[in-house]
Design an enzyme around this catalytic site. Structure first.
Site, PDB file in Angstrom:
ATOM      1  N   SER A  46      -5.626 -15.838  -7.679  1.00 16.45           N
ATOM      2  CA  SER A  46      -5.644 -14.443  -7.231  1.00 16.45           C
ATOM      3  C   SER A  46      -4.641 -14.133  -6.117  1.00 16.45           C
ATOM      4  O   SER A  46      -3.988 -13.084  -6.143  1.00 16.45           O
ATOM      5  CB  SER A  46      -7.062 -14.050  -6.794  1.00 16.45           C
ATOM      6  N   ASP A  78     -14.947  -7.472 -14.701  1.00 14.74           N
ATOM      7  CA  ASP A  78     -14.697  -8.527 -15.688  1.00 14.74           C
ATOM      8  C   ASP A  78     -14.591  -7.955 -17.104  1.00 14.74           C
ATOM      9  O   ASP A  78     -13.704  -8.331 -17.868  1.00 14.74           O
ATOM     10  CB  ASP A  78     -15.807  -9.577 -15.645  1.00 14.74           C
ATOM     11  N   LYS A 114     -21.513 -14.211  -7.697  1.00 14.66           N
ATOM     12  CA  LYS A 114     -21.510 -12.876  -8.306  1.00 14.66           C
ATOM     13  C   LYS A 114     -22.880 -12.195  -8.273  1.00 14.66           C
ATOM     14  O   LYS A 114     -22.960 -10.977  -8.095  1.00 14.66           O
ATOM     15  CB  LYS A 114     -20.967 -12.948  -9.735  1.00 14.66           C
TER      16      LYS A 114
END
Length: 277
Positions: free
Chosen positions: A21, A107, A70
């Protein structure tokens, strides 16, 4: 009034140093002339909430969230998008100037943008999709497929209890089937998705026979290391359209960049090449 906070964000997980990332965001900073900073944040489970509550006070605009945080990311947020609410998980936290935390999940967006770019003629409403796996990524994929009008999604996981648990969160269009049937249920599918870690570098191989898969079907793998998995190679050799998993990583980052820095960045070949180095 101009936002006085630094142009700072990051990606949080445990472990996290493998994440690509920062390469993505550094490229977009340069492309758009933004003097931003994006960093790895190595945070363990027991410290996650404390660190997330502290980051807004340190001037962070938000974080991307990866394994294993998450579910906790959605839980600790003050508000959430409809997608994050439905999924009970978030991969994006947006820190507001007030200090409040907003959760989102991109996502599914990243998966669908990548699939559309790689197979623009795929028609979601035409036939069932087969999805291997039952983790958080699978949930995002199923959510995105249903939103696009796929008539039936067949979910198969090595632990059937997990696939059955996942299907209870969705409509009757989502069916949990035994892992042993993974080669047999392909006969009328228009899409095969591998959302497991099988086939990833350092992981066991994904064993599946594609003989029953229609040649017009699209095959995509969320794994991007290696970029062409054995599944994608086998599908390509028999004439199926294939879509690798790198684009999902790139596209899911776009909404975060826009939310934090006010610019909708471009996913292009130059960015792919940077992430493949």
């Amino acid at each position: 009034m101009t936002d006085p906070r630094p142009l700072t964000a990051g990606v949080v997980g445990w472990p996290i140093t493998h994440s690509k990332s920062p390469r993505i965001f550094e490229h977009w900073f340069q492309e758009n002339g933004i003097g931003g900073r994006y960093c790895h944040l190595a945070v363990q489970d027991h410290d996650f909430e404390t660190v997330m509550k502290a980051l807004p006070k340190a001037g962070f605009r938000g974080v991307n969230v990866t394994v294993p945080h998450k579910l906790n990311a959605r839980r600790i947020a003050d508000s959430a998008s409809e997608v994050a609410e439905r999924m009970g998980a978030a991969n994006l936290l947006i820190f507001k100037e007030s200090g409040e935390i907003h959760a989102d999940n991109t996502d599914g967006y990243g998966f669908m943008e990548n699939l559309t770019a790689g197979a623009p003629d795929w028609r979601p409403e035409s036939a069932p999709a087969v999805v291997l796996g039952a983790g958080g990524a699978t949930r995002a994929v199923v959510f995105a497929l249903l939103a696009k009008g796929v008539p039936e999604v067949r979910v198969l996981n090595r632990t059937k209890e997990k696939s059955e648990e996942l299907t209870r969160s969705f409509s009757r269009k989502v069916k949990a089937l035994p892992w042993e049937a993974r080669s047999d249920v392909l006969f009328d599918a228009s899409l095969l998705v591998n959302s497991t870690s099988l086939g990833m570098t350092g992981s066991p191989a994904l064993e599946i026979a594609l003989d029953n898969l229609p040649q017009g079907a699209v095959v995509t793998d969320l794994v991007y290391a290696p970029l062409e998995t054995d599944l994608l190679a086998a599908a390509r050799e028999r004439g199926n359209r294939t879509v690798d998993g790198l684009g999902m990583l790139l596209h899911q980052a776009r909404p975060a960049f826009k939310a934090w820095f006010g610019v909708d960045p471009v996913v292009d070949e130059a960015l792919r090449e940077i992430c493949l180095r």
